[in-house]
Write a protein that holds these residues in place. Sequence first.
Motif, PDB file in Angstrom:
ATOM      1  N   GLU A  39      88.091  20.176 -31.052  1.00  7.51           N
ATOM      2  CA  GLU A  39      88.277  20.273 -29.356  1.00  7.51           C
ATOM      3  C   GLU A  39      87.500  21.331 -28.790  1.00  7.51           C
ATOM      4  O   GLU A  39      87.492  21.115 -27.303  1.00  7.51           O
ATOM      5  CB  GLU A  39      89.831  19.817 -28.781  1.00  7.51           C
ATOM      6  CG  GLU A  39      90.747  18.383 -29.733  1.00  7.51           C
ATOM      7  CD  GLU A  39      91.838  18.526 -28.442  1.00  7.51           C
ATOM      8  OE1 GLU A  39      92.575  19.358 -28.267  1.00  7.51           O
ATOM      9  OE2 GLU A  39      92.673  17.827 -29.696  1.00  7.51           O
ATOM     10  N   GLN A  40      87.867  22.526 -29.380  1.00  2.00           N
ATOM     11  CA  GLN A  40      87.538  23.474 -28.822  1.00  2.00           C
ATOM     12  C   GLN A  40      85.565  23.697 -28.742  1.00  2.00           C
ATOM     13  O   GLN A  40      85.008  23.739 -27.643  1.00  2.00           O
ATOM     14  CB  GLN A  40      87.151  24.705 -29.765  1.00  2.00           C
ATOM     15  CG  GLN A  40      88.730  25.083 -29.955  1.00  2.00           C
ATOM     16  CD  GLN A  40      88.987  26.262 -30.963  1.00  2.00           C
ATOM     17  OE1 GLN A  40      87.797  26.216 -31.895  1.00  2.00           O
ATOM     18  NE2 GLN A  40      90.113  27.310 -30.705  1.00  2.00           N
ATOM     19  N   PHE A  41      84.489  22.640 -29.747  1.00  2.00           N
ATOM     20  CA  PHE A  41      83.868  22.181 -29.688  1.00  2.00           C
ATOM     21  C   PHE A  41      83.523  21.570 -28.753  1.00  2.00           C
ATOM     22  O   PHE A  41      82.189  20.819 -28.101  1.00  2.00           O
ATOM     23  CB  PHE A  41      82.753  22.113 -30.802  1.00  2.00           C
ATOM     24  CG  PHE A  41      82.986  23.185 -31.772  1.00  2.00           C
ATOM     25  CD1 PHE A  41      82.252  23.962 -31.574  1.00  2.00           C
ATOM     26  CD2 PHE A  41      83.260  22.941 -33.121  1.00  2.00           C
ATOM     27  CE1 PHE A  41      81.988  25.457 -33.181  1.00  2.00           C
ATOM     28  CE2 PHE A  41      83.554  23.896 -34.285  1.00  2.00           C
ATOM     29  CZ  PHE A  41      83.094  25.538 -33.572  1.00  2.00           C
ATOM     30  N   LEU A  42      84.414  20.343 -28.490  1.00  7.10           N
ATOM     31  CA  LEU A  42      83.768  19.118 -27.134  1.00  7.10           C
ATOM     32  C   LEU A  42      83.996  20.022 -25.818  1.00  7.10           C
ATOM     33  O   LEU A  42      83.382  19.523 -25.008  1.00  7.10           O
ATOM     34  CB  LEU A  42      84.720  18.409 -27.845  1.00  7.10           C
ATOM     35  CG  LEU A  42      84.961  17.356 -26.720  1.00  7.10           C
ATOM     36  CD1 LEU A  42      83.307  16.148 -26.893  1.00  7.10           C
ATOM     37  CD2 LEU A  42      85.996  16.076 -27.098  1.00  7.10           C
ATOM     38  N   VAL A  43      84.466  20.678 -25.815  1.00  2.45           N
ATOM     39  CA  VAL A  43      84.704  21.891 -24.565  1.00  2.45           C
ATOM     40  C   VAL A  43      84.380  22.335 -23.939  1.00  2.45           C
ATOM     41  O   VAL A  43      82.880  22.303 -23.140  1.00  2.45           O
ATOM     42  CB  VAL A  43      85.888  21.948 -24.645  1.00  2.45           C
ATOM     43  CG1 VAL A  43      86.370  23.725 -23.132  1.00  2.45           C
ATOM     44  CG2 VAL A  43      87.488  21.381 -24.393  1.00  2.45           C
ATOM     45  N   VAL A  44      82.748  23.135 -25.087  1.00  8.38           N
ATOM     46  CA  VAL A  44      82.514  23.630 -25.734  1.00  8.38           C
ATOM     47  C   VAL A  44      80.776  23.172 -24.700  1.00  8.38           C
ATOM     48  O   VAL A  44      80.224  23.114 -23.754  1.00  8.38           O
ATOM     49  CB  VAL A  44      81.733  24.366 -26.711  1.00  8.38           C
ATOM     50  CG1 VAL A  44      80.980  25.184 -26.293  1.00  8.38           C
ATOM     51  CG2 VAL A  44      83.297  26.298 -26.218  1.00  8.38           C
ATOM     52  N   TYR A  45      80.832  21.751 -25.918  1.00  7.51           N
ATOM     53  CA  TYR A  45      79.750  20.459 -25.335  1.00  7.51           C
ATOM     54  C   TYR A  45      79.664  20.640 -24.053  1.00  7.51           C
ATOM     55  O   TYR A  45      78.561  20.404 -23.395  1.00  7.51           O
ATOM     56  CB  TYR A  45      79.938  20.260 -26.386  1.00  7.51           C
ATOM     57  CG  TYR A  45      78.751  19.064 -25.970  1.00  7.51           C
ATOM     58  CD1 TYR A  45      77.291  18.808 -26.092  1.00  7.51           C
ATOM     59  CD2 TYR A  45      78.940  17.543 -25.560  1.00  7.51           C
ATOM     60  CE1 TYR A  45      76.315  18.267 -25.671  1.00  7.51           C
ATOM     61  CE2 TYR A  45      78.414  16.642 -25.436  1.00  7.51           C
ATOM     62  CZ  TYR A  45      76.594  16.885 -25.665  1.00  7.51           C
ATOM     63  OH  TYR A  45      75.845  15.984 -25.840  1.00  7.51           O
ATOM     64  N   ILE A  46      81.056  20.134 -23.439  1.00 14.61           N
ATOM     65  CA  ILE A  46      81.314  19.430 -21.927  1.00 14.61           C
ATOM     66  C   ILE A  46      80.724  20.686 -20.550  1.00 14.61           C
ATOM     67  O   ILE A  46      79.853  20.124 -20.392  1.00 14.61           O
ATOM     68  CB  ILE A  46      82.565  18.624 -21.846  1.00 14.61           C
ATOM     69  CG1 ILE A  46      82.494  17.783 -22.915  1.00 14.61           C
ATOM     70  CG2 ILE A  46      82.339  18.744 -20.630  1.00 14.61           C
ATOM     71  CD1 ILE A  46      83.817  17.108 -22.580  1.00 14.61           C
ATOM     72  N   ALA A  47      81.075  21.756 -20.742  1.00 14.19           N
ATOM     73  CA  ALA A  47      81.241  22.633 -20.511  1.00 14.19           C
ATOM     74  C   ALA A  47      79.600  22.980 -20.521  1.00 14.19           C
ATOM     75  O   ALA A  47      78.656  23.227 -19.533  1.00 14.19           O
ATOM     76  CB  ALA A  47      82.087  23.774 -20.715  1.00 14.19           C
ATOM     77  N   VAL A  48      78.788  23.206 -21.553  1.00 13.88           N
ATOM     78  CA  VAL A  48      77.008  23.548 -21.690  1.00 13.88           C
ATOM     79  C   VAL A  48      76.478  22.572 -20.891  1.00 13.88           C
ATOM     80  O   VAL A  48      75.498  22.321 -19.597  1.00 13.88           O
ATOM     81  CB  VAL A  48      76.918  24.024 -22.909  1.00 13.88           C
ATOM     82  CG1 VAL A  48      75.548  23.634 -22.872  1.00 13.88           C
ATOM     83  CG2 VAL A  48      77.326  25.176 -23.478  1.00 13.88           C
ATOM     84  N   THR A  49      76.984  20.896 -20.894  1.00  9.87           N
ATOM     85  CA  THR A  49      76.057  19.675 -20.722  1.00  9.87           C
ATOM     86  C   THR A  49      76.253  20.200 -18.774  1.00  9.87           C
ATOM     87  O   THR A  49      75.300  19.845 -17.958  1.00  9.87           O
ATOM     88  CB  THR A  49      76.025  18.088 -21.186  1.00  9.87           C
ATOM     89  OG1 THR A  49      76.641  18.543 -22.378  1.00  9.87           O
ATOM     90  CG2 THR A  49      75.435  17.508 -20.389  1.00  9.87           C
ATOM     91  N   ALA A  50      77.348  20.026 -18.488  1.00 10.71           N
ATOM     92  CA  ALA A  50      78.031  20.401 -16.862  1.00 10.71           C
ATOM     93  C   ALA A  50      76.671  20.831 -16.182  1.00 10.71           C
ATOM     94  O   ALA A  50      75.865  21.296 -15.077  1.00 10.71           O
ATOM     95  CB  ALA A  50      79.177  20.446 -16.899  1.00 10.71           C
ATOM     96  N   ALA A  51      76.766  22.235 -17.245  1.00  9.63           N
ATOM     97  CA  ALA A  51      75.889  23.542 -16.039  1.00  9.63           C
ATOM     98  C   ALA A  51      74.655  22.939 -16.146  1.00  9.63           C
ATOM     99  O   ALA A  51      73.786  23.601 -15.423  1.00  9.63           O
ATOM    100  CB  ALA A  51      75.956  24.816 -17.459  1.00  9.63           C
TER     101      ALA A  51
END
Length: 77
Positions: free
Chosen positions: A2-14
């Motif tokens: 889940e940590q990677f998913l949160v980071v992936y979503i944050a980076v994608t949104a940015a």
Amino acid sequence: MEQFLVVYIAVTAAALAVAYVLIRFGVQHGTRAASREHEMWMRDGSLDRAIDAHAARLVARQDADEYARRVAERERG
């Protein structure tokens, strides 16, 4: 995981936000520049001269094509 998913979503949104800002700025800048150029063309009359020159080239090209067609027909017949 889940940590990677949160980071992936944050980076994608940015990344999407940065892309949006860059595209938005580019479109606004291009639109302003095009409006300024169009205004200058309208003010100094160069737009009309450019349109007239283009029309003259088209007419000359059509005349040359018509002449070539007539010559080809004359040679065949």
